[in-house]
Design a protein around this motif. Sequence first.
Motif, short mmCIF file in Angstrom:
data_model
loop_
_atom_site.label_atom_id
_atom_site.label_comp_id
_atom_site.label_asym_id
_atom_site.label_seq_id
_atom_site.Cartn_x
_atom_site.Cartn_y
_atom_site.Cartn_z
N ARG A 1 38.88 34.09 43.41
CA ARG A 1 37.80 34.89 42.84
C ARG A 1 37.01 34.08 41.83
NH1 ARG A 1 39.37 41.18 42.18
NH2 ARG A 1 40.44 41.48 44.17
N ALA B 1 29.68 37.06 47.39
CA ALA B 1 31.01 36.70 46.90
C ALA B 1 31.79 37.95 46.49
CB ALA B 1 30.90 35.73 45.72
N LEU B 2 31.13 38.87 45.78
CA LEU B 2 31.80 40.10 45.36
C LEU B 2 32.24 40.92 46.57
CD1 LEU B 2 29.47 41.08 42.39
CD2 LEU B 2 31.81 40.23 42.22
N LEU C 1 33.05 32.96 42.72
CA LEU C 1 31.95 33.41 41.85
C LEU C 1 31.17 32.22 41.32
CD1 LEU C 1 33.16 36.42 39.66
CD2 LEU C 1 31.26 36.35 41.29
N ARG D 1 44.80 34.37 45.17
CA ARG D 1 43.83 35.46 45.12
C ARG D 1 43.08 35.45 43.78
NH1 ARG D 1 43.92 41.78 45.01
NH2 ARG D 1 45.66 41.57 43.58
N GLU D 2 43.80 35.25 42.69
CA GLU D 2 43.16 35.21 41.37
C GLU D 2 42.23 34.01 41.23
OE1 GLU D 2 44.79 36.48 37.62
OE2 GLU D 2 46.78 36.51 38.54
N SER E 1 33.16 39.75 49.41
CA SER E 1 34.32 39.10 50.02
C SER E 1 35.62 39.48 49.30
CB SER E 1 34.14 37.57 50.04
OG SER E 1 34.27 37.01 48.76
N PHE E 2 35.53 39.80 48.00
CA PHE E 2 36.73 40.16 47.26
C PHE E 2 37.36 41.44 47.83
CE2 PHE E 2 34.80 38.15 43.17
CZ PHE E 2 34.89 36.91 43.76
N ASP E 3 36.54 42.31 48.40
CA ASP E 3 37.06 43.56 48.96
C ASP E 3 38.00 43.32 50.14
OD1 ASP E 3 35.57 45.00 47.11
OD2 ASP E 3 33.87 45.30 48.48
#
Length: 476
Positions: free
Chosen positions: A107, A146-147, A111, A103-104, A149-151
Amino acid sequence: MPLSSPSQPNNTGSIKLSFHGANQAVTGSCHLLEAGGLRIVVDCGLHQGGRDADERNAAPFGFDPSSVDVLVLTHAHLDHCGRLPLLVKRGFKGRIVCTEATRELARLVLLDAAHLQEEEAQYQQRKLQRRGENRDAPVLYSVVDALRSFDCFAPGLAYGEAHALNNSVSVTLHNAGHILGAASAEFQIQTEQGARRILLSGDIGPQHPALLLPPKPPGQCDVVVMETTYGDRLHRPLQPSIDELYQVIEETWHRGGNVVIPTFALERAQELLNVLRMGVEQHNIPRGMQIFLDSPMAISATEIFKRYADQFCEPVQAMLTRGEDPFSWSGVHNLRESSQSQALNQIKSGAIILAGAGMCNGGRVRHHLRHNLWRPACAVVFVGFAAQGTLARRIIDGARTVHLFGEEIPVAAQVHTINGFSAHADQADLLTWHAATGKPMDTVLVHGESAAMNALAERLPNTTVHRPEQGDELRI
C-alpha cells in the motif's frame, strides 16, 4: 517439457505456466499459472531502466486482466507489485494474496508510485502545452487507481499455512528472506495424474542476512521458477562489507565531504540504519557525522518494520522485544518534507545521506547526486543491484559525466560498490536454495540478465533448465 510460443487459454485441465515479465531481465516480474480451472498471476511489477521502460509498462500484459482469478504477490518491491493498479484499471477483479507485511508495505509503495505517475504526467503535460500541442499526457495509473487496487487485497497469510484457492489448487507462502514479508509461493495442484507442486521463488534472500531471518524453501517440488539476479557471482561476506563502509565514511570525513548512499526504502534503508547504529556505538563512525534518512517512504516503512519483530534475526528481534529501536537514535534525522531535503544542499561536509531511489532512476537521491557527485571530497556508495539502463548502473560502470536536471554533472566523487549488503542471494545461496527443493523435473530461470542466468544454469544438475522469452509457455 519444452517451452512453446503463446497459445489459446488453457481449457484442457493441464497445467500451464506462461511468462510475461522479468524474462532475460531483472525487472517487471509477472507470470501466469493456469491450473485447476484458475488463472493465477504471480507478481505484476514495473519495468525499470532502459529507454523503452515506459513503453513496456504501458503495453498489454499478454493476458486478459479480467480473466484472472487470483494474483499472488511475493513481496512489495516496485518491480514485483508496481503494475497492480494498472491491472485493476484494465479489468482485474480477483483477489490479491500475500503476507500481512507485504500487504502493508505494498500500500505504501503503490501510493508513492501513483503520486510519481501523476507528477510525471503533469510534467509531460506542461511540455506539450509549451509546444502548443492540445492533447493530454497519458498517465499509467492514478492515486485513485492505486486506492481501488487496495480493495482487492485479501487478509494476509502466515508463512507455512496452506490456503485453498479452490477444490484443486492451494497456495503456501514460505519465507524468502529477501525483505520483510517476502515469500516464495508454492502451489499444490490436484490433477488426474496426481498432485503436482510448483514453486515460484519471488526474490530470494541470502543464507546469512544482516537483518531478517534466512529463506526457508519448502522441500521437494516438481517445477521451480527461480530468480537469478546474482547467478554469476558471489557476494563479499557481510562483516568485511560493513568494515569497508565504516572506512569509506571515515575517509570522507577526513576529506571534508559528504557520503551519499542511494537506498531502497524497503529493507536496505533499515539494514543500513542498523549497521550505522552499531558503528556509532562501537566508535567506528566519527562522532561529528550526521545521518539523514531522506526518504518519506523509508521512514514510513521503518514504522511498519517495527511491528514484525518475529521476522528479524535474533539480535534485532531482542532489541525490538525490549522496546529498543535499532533504526533510530539521537544522531539520526528523518526528513519527510521536501524543504528539509533541500536544506541538505547547504551541508558541504560531515553528512551521511540515505535517499531513494536505490537505482537512482527517481527520488530525492538525484538532487543529492547533483550537489555532491562533482565534488572529489565526497563519496557515493552503492549497496544494491543496479539494472541495465539506470543512472546507478551508468555511474557504477564508470561514466565520466551524467545528465541530471538538464545539466551534465562530472563524476568526480569517490564511487564505491559494496555488494555484501545485497538482499538477493548470490550464486552459492541460489544453489543451496535450489538443492533444498529436491530434484525438480523442470527449473525455469527468470529475473536475471543473460550472463547471470547462463552461469547459474551450468551449475544446476538433474533438472531440465528453461530460460523463457517474453510470452513463452511451459506445459506441465
